[in-house]
Scaffold this active site. Structure first.
Site, short mmCIF file in Angstrom:
data_model
loop_
_atom_site.label_atom_id
_atom_site.label_comp_id
_atom_site.label_asym_id
_atom_site.label_seq_id
_atom_site.Cartn_x
_atom_site.Cartn_y
_atom_site.Cartn_z
N SER A 28 18.38 39.46 -27.56
CA SER A 28 19.44 39.74 -26.58
C SER A 28 20.77 39.18 -27.05
O SER A 28 21.77 39.28 -26.36
CB SER A 28 19.07 39.13 -25.22
N ASN A 115 13.73 29.73 -19.52
CA ASN A 115 13.69 30.47 -18.25
C ASN A 115 14.67 29.90 -17.22
O ASN A 115 15.38 30.64 -16.55
CB ASN A 115 12.27 30.48 -17.68
N THR A 160 40.22 65.88 8.50
CA THR A 160 38.77 65.76 8.67
C THR A 160 38.21 67.05 8.09
O THR A 160 38.86 68.11 8.19
CB THR A 160 38.36 65.61 10.15
N HIS A 161 37.06 66.98 7.48
CA HIS A 161 36.46 68.15 6.79
C HIS A 161 37.44 68.74 5.76
O HIS A 161 37.38 69.93 5.48
CB HIS A 161 36.07 69.24 7.79
N SER A 282 47.31 68.01 -22.12
CA SER A 282 46.22 68.80 -22.67
C SER A 282 46.56 69.14 -24.11
O SER A 282 47.72 69.37 -24.44
CB SER A 282 46.03 70.06 -21.85
N LYS A 288 50.08 70.87 -18.73
CA LYS A 288 49.17 69.98 -18.03
C LYS A 288 49.63 68.52 -17.99
O LYS A 288 50.17 68.00 -18.96
CB LYS A 288 47.77 70.04 -18.67
N ASN A 290 47.35 65.47 -16.59
CA ASN A 290 46.05 65.27 -15.96
C ASN A 290 45.86 63.85 -15.40
O ASN A 290 46.26 62.88 -16.04
CB ASN A 290 44.94 65.53 -16.97
N GLU A 295 40.14 60.10 -12.49
CA GLU A 295 38.90 60.83 -12.81
C GLU A 295 37.88 59.91 -13.48
O GLU A 295 36.69 59.94 -13.17
CB GLU A 295 39.21 62.00 -13.74
N TYR A 322 8.81 34.15 -14.54
CA TYR A 322 9.62 34.86 -15.54
C TYR A 322 8.79 35.92 -16.26
O TYR A 322 7.63 35.71 -16.63
CB TYR A 322 10.19 33.88 -16.58
N GLN A 327 15.21 40.10 -18.78
CA GLN A 327 16.32 40.13 -19.74
C GLN A 327 17.17 41.38 -19.54
O GLN A 327 18.34 41.42 -19.93
CB GLN A 327 15.76 40.08 -21.16
N LYS A 330 20.94 41.77 -17.89
CA LYS A 330 22.25 41.40 -18.44
C LYS A 330 23.17 42.54 -18.81
O LYS A 330 24.33 42.56 -18.41
CB LYS A 330 22.06 40.45 -19.62
N1 ARG Z 1 16.83 36.05 -23.51
C1 ARG Z 1 16.00 35.72 -22.37
C2 ARG Z 1 16.52 36.44 -21.13
O1 ARG Z 1 17.63 36.87 -21.14
C3 ARG Z 1 16.00 34.26 -22.14
C4 ARG Z 1 14.78 33.74 -21.48
C5 ARG Z 1 13.63 33.98 -22.35
N2 ARG Z 1 12.47 33.29 -21.96
C6 ARG Z 1 11.29 33.58 -22.50
N3 ARG Z 1 10.32 32.87 -22.14
N4 ARG Z 1 11.16 34.55 -23.33
O2 ARG Z 1 15.87 36.59 -20.15
#
Ligand code: ARG
Length: 473
Positions: A28, A115, A160-161, A282, A288, A290, A295, A322, A327, A330
């Site tokens: 990660s 964890n 409205t509508h 454009s 144009k 835009n 958007e 956990y 993970q 994130k």
């Molecule tokens: N990179 C892990 C996460 O974002 C950290 C915790 C990992 N813990 C484990 N026992 N693998 O959740």
């Protein structure tokens, strides 16, 4: 296999190193490295606590803290090499620390698991981001108030509508978004509250055999509360789900505003014009201009909502405590944070640069029947029951449509054909200004009510600012 071959932090239990592709899949670091500051902050508090409780020596604690500061500097100077082999930000930093300071570094992870460490980092990260987002909400609210004040007399059709309904002040319309953002602000305050709980000390799931002091860590890191159950502490992602909910609702608000602006800048409406600097042309059609920004914001709302649904789905059948599935929290929240911060910032600019075409709004009000309710109300004020007044006004509208005219074009004799009570004052009663002025009920669109809204909106901004810690104001 020799120790040198298995370099990972858990090498002891394993005979083989992790497969390279598996390593990459698990890692990660490419996204959680953005929590380096929180990781160092959390580890610093943890190291202080370990020494205070006599679990490690003062000397080791000092070495750890100084070592972490050096790593922080290296990361901020772009000199730190993150390694996918070390999986995540926690192990990247711990390994660098141990390489730098030796044995003391190896003591940092006492009474801690990744964890509860990752939970702590994420809480710290979310807390800070919520404050930054709240600040951006205030900035956009401030632009809306400015635009409302600048255009306090401008009348537009309210819909409205998507059909012209009743005349309203353009400022009234803008201030509706102020109120929506006010709720967003307060929703994020709620998210902050639920992120303001300290998870460290939960260990992997069950607590720790060491005599730690969780209160000390909570105080060091300025947490209001401490998780009272270690399983909950490492499994809880409610605060992220709440963040994503608040973010989704905020994006839906911006998306609705976007939709309106996109309509308003169209030739068909021509109610507002965006600053040239906020639009694109454009590559093919020379005429144009835009509204790409609204958007894109409208488009991006889908992705934030997607992150919410993704995490709800991830968490819904997870057993405690956990699981690596967590993970997955994130990337979604990081992207949601970037998206809403960016969207809020560009929107402040869009509103500040928006030019209002009052004459076109005016025409849309004049050349229609959005004063028909006022016609009915006029009759009611002359003693006719509302139902009957409604029917008479409906017939008058029909009569006008047949002749290709508007209510204001009818002669008094024509009016009288529909009801005896009509008098010369009808013309004043159905002028857009009168329609607006008379909607003076609390929260209505009258000039007085809108002035009041502006006044109270400014007070709300002051209160919101006071709710932010000094450094975020
Ligand atoms: N990179 C892990 C996460 O974002 C950290 C915790 C990992 N813990 C484990 N026992 N693998 O959740």
């Amino acid at each position: 296999m020799s120790d040198a071959e298995n370099k990972s932090l858990w090498g002891g239990r394993f005979e083989k190193s992790t497969d390279e592709m598996i390593n990459e899949f698990q890692a990660s670091i490419n996204f959680d490295k953005r929590m380096y500051r929180e990781d160092i902050e959390g580890s610093t508090a943890h190291a202080k606590m370990l020494a205070k409780c006599g679990i490690i020596s003062e000397e080791d604690s000092e070495k750890i803290i100084a070592g972490l500061q050096k790593i922080l500097k290296r990361i901020e100077d772009g000199e730190f090499k993150f390694s996918v082999d070390l999986e995540d930000i926690h192990m990247n930093i711990e390994k660098a620390l141990t390489d730098d300071i030796g044995e003391a570094g190896g003591r940092l992870h006492t009474a801690r698991s990744r964890n509860d460490q990752v939970a702590l980092d994420t809480h710290l990260y979310v807390r800070r981001q919520v404050r930054e987002i709240q600040k951006l909400i205030i900035e956009l609210q401030t632009e809306l108030i400015k635009a409302a004040e600048k255009n306090s007399e401008v009348i537009m059709p309210g819909y409205t509508h998507l059909q012209r309904a009743q005349p309203i002040l353009f400022a009234h319309h803008l201030l509706a978004y102020f109120s929506m953002l006010q709720r967003d602000f307060s929703r994020f305050a709620g998210v902050y509250e639920r992120a303001d709980i300290m998870p460290l000390g939960a260990g992997a799931l069950a607590g720790t055999t060491f005599p730690i002091d969780r209160n000390f860590v909570a105080e060091e890191l300025n947490f209001e509360a401490i998780y009272s159950n270690s399983l909950d502490a490492v499994s809880d992602r409610d605060y992220i789900l709440e963040f994503l909910s608040a973010a989704s609702i905020l994006m839906v608000h911006l998306s609705r505003l976007s939709e309106e602006i996109i309509l308003w800048v169209s030739r068909e409406f021509s109610f507002v014009e965006l600053d040239d600097a906020h639009c694109t042309g454009s590559s093919m059609m020379p005429q144009k201009k835009n509204p790409d920004v609204p958007e894109l914001v409208r488009g991006k709302s889908g992705r934030v909502i997607g992150h919410l649904v993704a995490l709800l789905t991830t968490v819904k059948a997870l057993p405690l405590a956990y699981n690596k599935d967590l993970q997955e929290d994130k990337e979604g929240i990081f992207d949601a944070i970037d998206t809403i911060k960016f969207s809020l910032s560009v929107y402040s600019q869009i509103i500040a640069g928006m030019k209002v075409r009052a004459e076109n709004m005016r025409r849309a009000v004049e050349e229609d029947f959005s004063n028909a309710t006022d016609l009915a109300d006029y009759l009611v004020k002359k003693g006719i029951p509302f139902r009957e007044a409604h029917a008479i006004s409906g017939k008058l509208v029909h009569y006008c449509i047949d002749r290709g005219v508007f209510l204001k074009n009818l002669s008094i004799d024509e009016f009288k054909k529909f009801s005896e009570v009509f008098a010369e004052d009808i013309y004043e009663a159905i002028k857009p200004e009168t329609c607006v002025k008379n909607r003076n009920s609390l929260g209505g669109t009258s000039y007085t009510q809108v002035d009041r809204q502006i006044f109270s909106a400014k007070n709300i901004i002051d209160e919101e600012i006071l709710k932010l810690p000094e450094k975020f104001r």
